[in-house]
Design a protein around this motif. Structure first.
Motif, PDB file in Angstrom:
ATOM      1  N   THR A 196       0.831  -1.200   0.000  1.00 38.61           N
ATOM      2  CA  THR A 196       0.000   0.000   0.000  1.00 38.61           C
ATOM      3  C   THR A 196       0.867   1.252   0.000  1.00 38.61           C
ATOM      4  N   THR A 197       1.940   1.239   0.795  1.00 42.40           N
ATOM      5  CA  THR A 197       2.848   2.376   0.861  1.00 42.40           C
ATOM      6  C   THR A 197       3.544   2.595  -0.483  1.00 42.40           C
ATOM      7  N   ASP A 198       3.975   1.510  -1.113  1.00 38.44           N
ATOM      8  CA  ASP A 198       4.631   1.618  -2.420  1.00 38.44           C
ATOM      9  C   ASP A 198       3.659   2.141  -3.473  1.00 38.44           C
ATOM     10  N   ALA A 199       2.417   1.694  -3.429  1.00 39.13           N
ATOM     11  CA  ALA A 199       1.419   2.147  -4.390  1.00 39.13           C
ATOM     12  C   ALA A 199       1.117   3.631  -4.177  1.00 39.13           C
ATOM     13  N   ALA A 200       1.010   4.037  -2.930  1.00 35.67           N
ATOM     14  CA  ALA A 200       0.749   5.444  -2.630  1.00 35.67           C
ATOM     15  C   ALA A 200       1.927   6.310  -3.086  1.00 35.67           C
ATOM     16  N   ALA A 201       3.141   5.817  -2.870  1.00 30.85           N
ATOM     17  CA  ALA A 201       4.326   6.559  -3.291  1.00 30.85           C
ATOM     18  C   ALA A 201       4.376   6.675  -4.813  1.00 30.85           C
ATOM     19  N   THR A 202       3.994   5.623  -5.508  1.00 34.98           N
ATOM     20  CA  THR A 202       3.994   5.646  -6.970  1.00 34.98           C
ATOM     21  C   THR A 202       2.966   6.645  -7.491  1.00 34.98           C
ATOM     22  N   ARG A 237       1.816   9.252  -5.841  1.00 36.69           N
ATOM     23  CA  ARG A 237       2.287  10.591  -5.466  1.00 36.69           C
ATOM     24  C   ARG A 237       3.361  11.080  -6.430  1.00 36.69           C
ATOM     25  N   ARG A 238       4.302  10.206  -6.786  1.00 38.48           N
ATOM     26  CA  ARG A 238       5.359  10.600  -7.732  1.00 38.48           C
ATOM     27  C   ARG A 238       4.792  10.887  -9.114  1.00 38.48           C
ATOM     28  N   ALA A 239       3.784  10.106  -9.516  1.00 41.51           N
ATOM     29  CA  ALA A 239       3.173  10.327 -10.835  1.00 41.51           C
ATOM     30  C   ALA A 239       2.433  11.665 -10.858  1.00 41.51           C
ATOM     31  N   ARG A 240       1.842  12.038  -9.733  1.00 39.11           N
ATOM     32  CA  ARG A 240       1.069  13.282  -9.698  1.00 39.11           C
ATOM     33  C   ARG A 240       1.954  14.510  -9.542  1.00 39.11           C
ATOM     34  N   PHE A 241       2.918  14.436  -8.621  1.00 41.75           N
ATOM     35  CA  PHE A 241       3.708  15.613  -8.280  1.00 41.75           C
ATOM     36  C   PHE A 241       5.122  15.599  -8.834  1.00 41.75           C
ATOM     37  N   GLY A 242       5.587  14.486  -9.322  1.00 39.34           N
ATOM     38  CA  GLY A 242       6.965  14.398  -9.786  1.00 39.34           C
ATOM     39  C   GLY A 242       7.915  14.255  -8.616  1.00 39.34           C
ATOM     40  N   LYS A 243       9.157  14.661  -8.796  1.00 37.16           N
ATOM     41  CA  LYS A 243      10.127  14.546  -7.707  1.00 37.16           C
ATOM     42  C   LYS A 243      10.555  15.927  -7.242  1.00 37.16           C
ATOM     43  N   LEU A 244      11.118  15.975  -6.080  1.00 34.96           N
ATOM     44  CA  LEU A 244      11.604  17.237  -5.530  1.00 34.96           C
ATOM     45  C   LEU A 244      12.820  17.708  -6.318  1.00 34.96           C
ATOM     46  N   PRO A 245      13.020  19.001  -6.414  1.00 40.72           N
ATOM     47  CA  PRO A 245      14.223  19.491  -7.097  1.00 40.72           C
ATOM     48  C   PRO A 245      15.470  19.134  -6.298  1.00 40.72           C
ATOM     49  N   GLU A 246      16.578  19.127  -6.978  1.00 40.69           N
ATOM     50  CA  GLU A 246      17.845  18.815  -6.320  1.00 40.69           C
ATOM     51  C   GLU A 246      18.185  19.911  -5.316  1.00 40.69           C
ATOM     52  N   ARG A 247      18.842  19.537  -4.245  1.00 43.40           N
ATOM     53  CA  ARG A 247      19.245  20.514  -3.239  1.00 43.40           C
ATOM     54  C   ARG A 247      20.332  21.422  -3.803  1.00 43.40           C
ATOM     55  N   ILE A 248      20.281  22.677  -3.396  1.00 44.11           N
ATOM     56  CA  ILE A 248      21.289  23.644  -3.819  1.00 44.11           C
ATOM     57  C   ILE A 248      22.240  23.861  -2.655  1.00 44.11           C
ATOM     58  N   ARG A 249      23.518  23.714  -2.909  1.00 43.54           N
ATOM     59  CA  ARG A 249      24.503  23.917  -1.854  1.00 43.54           C
ATOM     60  C   ARG A 249      24.606  25.392  -1.509  1.00 43.54           C
ATOM     61  N   TYR A 250      24.982  25.673  -0.273  1.00 43.50           N
ATOM     62  CA  TYR A 250      25.127  27.055   0.176  1.00 43.50           C
ATOM     63  C   TYR A 250      26.178  27.786  -0.647  1.00 43.50           C
ATOM     64  N   GLU A 251      27.237  27.089  -1.011  1.00 46.65           N
ATOM     65  CA  GLU A 251      28.305  27.709  -1.793  1.00 46.65           C
ATOM     66  C   GLU A 251      27.799  28.166  -3.158  1.00 46.65           C
ATOM     67  N   ASP A 252      26.785  27.482  -3.692  1.00 47.17           N
ATOM     68  CA  ASP A 252      26.238  27.862  -4.988  1.00 47.17           C
ATOM     69  C   ASP A 252      25.259  29.035  -4.881  1.00 47.17           C
ATOM     70  N   MET A 253      24.805  29.342  -3.658  1.00 43.71           N
ATOM     71  CA  MET A 253      23.854  30.438  -3.467  1.00 43.71           C
ATOM     72  C   MET A 253      24.540  31.756  -3.150  1.00 43.71           C
ATOM     73  N   THR A 254      25.828  31.729  -2.861  1.00 43.29           N
ATOM     74  CA  THR A 254      26.541  32.951  -2.509  1.00 43.29           C
ATOM     75  C   THR A 254      27.504  33.327  -3.622  1.00 43.29           C
TER      76      THR A 254
END
Length: 64
Positions: free
Chosen positions: A6-12, A14-31
């Motif tokens: 059930t958890t795997d189906a819900a995760a699938t 959710r991913r189909a609806r919303f996609g994946k989270l963007p990659e994290r941006i390092r602090y060094e790349d923000m300054t």
């Protein structure tokens, strides 16, 4: 095991609806380090007598 499916189906779904989270941006790349102009201090000095022009206060605007 039924719970894991059930958890795997819900995760699938959710991913189909919303996609994946963007990659994290390092602090060094923000300054960004920028060299300053040595004469910048003389060009943009603080003027206490003219600072009131940029101060906003509702009581002063209303004349209170």
């Amino acid at each position: 095991m039924h719970e894991a499916a059930t958890t795997d189906a819900a995760a699938t779904v959710r991913r189909a609806r919303f996609g994946k989270l963007p990659e994290r941006i390092r602090y060094e790349d923000m300054t960004q380090e920028v060299e300053t102009d040595p004469n910048a201090r003389t060009k943009s000095t603080y003027n206490p007598e003219g600072a009131w022009n940029y101060y906003s206060c509702l009581a002063l605007d209303l004349g209170l």
